[in-house]
Design a protein around this motif. Structure first.
Motif, PDB file in Angstrom:
ATOM      1  N   ARG A   1      36.304  59.706  66.650  1.00 11.83           N
ATOM      2  CA  ARG A   1      35.878  60.860  67.271  1.00 11.83           C
ATOM      3  C   ARG A   1      34.946  60.531  68.091  1.00 11.83           C
TER       4      ARG A   1
ATOM      5  N   ASN B   1      41.166  54.135  64.381  1.00 17.11           N
ATOM      6  CA  ASN B   1      42.423  55.019  63.574  1.00 17.11           C
ATOM      7  C   ASN B   1      43.133  53.795  62.827  1.00 17.11           C
TER       8      ASN B   1
ATOM      9  N   ASP C   1      43.612  63.068  69.649  1.00 21.63           N
ATOM     10  CA  ASP C   1      42.947  64.483  69.147  1.00 21.63           C
ATOM     11  C   ASP C   1      43.401  64.944  67.770  1.00 21.63           C
ATOM     12  N   ALA C   2      44.746  64.958  67.679  1.00 21.98           N
ATOM     13  CA  ALA C   2      45.402  65.661  66.564  1.00 21.98           C
ATOM     14  C   ALA C   2      45.119  64.577  65.307  1.00 21.98           C
TER      15      ALA C   2
ATOM     16  N   CYS D   1      42.993  62.185  64.942  1.00 22.59           N
ATOM     17  CA  CYS D   1      41.602  62.391  64.434  1.00 22.59           C
ATOM     18  C   CYS D   1      41.207  63.539  63.534  1.00 22.59           C
ATOM     19  N   ASN D   2      41.892  64.735  63.680  1.00 26.47           N
ATOM     20  CA  ASN D   2      41.768  65.890  63.002  1.00 26.47           C
ATOM     21  C   ASN D   2      42.504  65.542  61.578  1.00 26.47           C
ATOM     22  N   GLU D   3      43.609  64.920  61.639  1.00 25.71           N
ATOM     23  CA  GLU D   3      44.404  64.786  60.404  1.00 25.71           C
ATOM     24  C   GLU D   3      43.599  63.856  59.671  1.00 25.71           C
ATOM     25  N   HIS D   4      43.151  62.689  60.344  1.00 22.97           N
ATOM     26  CA  HIS D   4      42.146  61.824  59.542  1.00 22.97           C
ATOM     27  C   HIS D   4      41.212  62.271  58.909  1.00 22.97           C
ATOM     28  N   LYS D   5      40.410  63.422  59.475  1.00 19.94           N
ATOM     29  CA  LYS D   5      39.412  64.085  59.115  1.00 19.94           C
ATOM     30  C   LYS D   5      39.742  64.795  57.905  1.00 19.94           C
ATOM     31  N   HIS D   6      41.038  65.545  57.834  1.00 20.89           N
ATOM     32  CA  HIS D   6      41.536  66.260  56.658  1.00 20.89           C
ATOM     33  C   HIS D   6      41.809  65.233  55.494  1.00 20.89           C
TER      34      HIS D   6
ATOM     35  N   HIS E   1      50.292  63.471  56.649  1.00 18.66           N
ATOM     36  CA  HIS E   1      49.852  62.884  57.914  1.00 18.66           C
ATOM     37  C   HIS E   1      50.998  61.545  58.271  1.00 18.66           C
TER      38      HIS E   1
END
Length: 217
Positions: free
Chosen positions: A122, A137, A175-176, A178-183, A203
């Protein structure tokens, strides 16, 4: 450019230093699919003998990143759609398992460093450093395997990791990712094995769709 210069780790064998440099160039597109890899030329550029270059190419061959063609010699491999689909099938099954095992270890009190890679990606993305974001990533997925605590799973995935890391770099919507990795990180660190496995499969399926679209339209 000498691979024995100050920017390179001196605790690694030369074959690994050379292999890492060639691998990086494949991942970042400097050596696109179809590029010939000539031992003599690479040895001259890296200021090493041909032996570590030959050994490095053998490693990359085992990883599925290069191939030998009768009329051209060693070239960077062109992945076919069927092969990419098979890699994602394997990854979906094994990464789901790895995430499940990692969540079980969290429930048992074992820490992991997944959140650090989410934050690194991020931060790199916020600075516009896309290469650093892609690296973080890729390392996030490596960290899931490590967090699973399964040496057998690691050994099974190792021959695929070169191609997996190359495929990680084919997704443009970081960006997508990163969000999926966050979840996924949150699901694993919740200690819920079922939720972690489901998030991992979701994912991988998302990655699969984007990658196939990017590579084959």
């Amino acid at each position: 450019m000498s691979v024995q210069g100050g920017l390179y780790r001196h605790d690694l064998p030369l074959r690994e230093i050379v292999g890492n440099e060639i691998r990086t160039r494949i991942f970042n597109g400097t050596f696109p699919p179809g590029t010939r890899l000539v031992e003599r030329d690479l040895a001259t550029e890296f200021d090493v003998s041909r032996f570590p270059v030959r050994e490095a190419i053998r490693i990359l061959h085992r990883e599925g990143l290069v191939e030998t063609l009768p009329t051209r010699g060693i070239v960077v491999k062109r992945l076919q759609r069927k092969e990419v689909e098979e890699i994602f099938d394997i990854r979906e099954a094994l990464e789901g398992l790895a995430s499940k095992l990692a969540a079980e270890r969290v429930a048992a009190g074992e820490p992991n460093n997944l959140q650090a890679y989410v934050e690194q990606s991020r931060e790199a993305l916020a600075k516009g450093d896309l290469e650093a974001a892609r690296t973080a990533n890729s390392e996030f997925h490596d960290a899931i395997i490590e967090a699973s605590g399964s040496a057998t799973l690691h050994d099974i995935l190792t021959p695929l990791m070169g191609r997996l890391h190359w495929l990680f770099g084919q997704v443009s919507n970081l960006d997508a990712v990163c969000n999926e990795h966050k979840h996924l990180c949150a699901a694993i660190n919740s200690g819920d094995p079922h939720a972690a496995a489901e998030e991992a499969r979701h994912h991988v399926q998302s990655y699969r769709d984007q990658t196939l679209q990017h590579l084959f339209g």
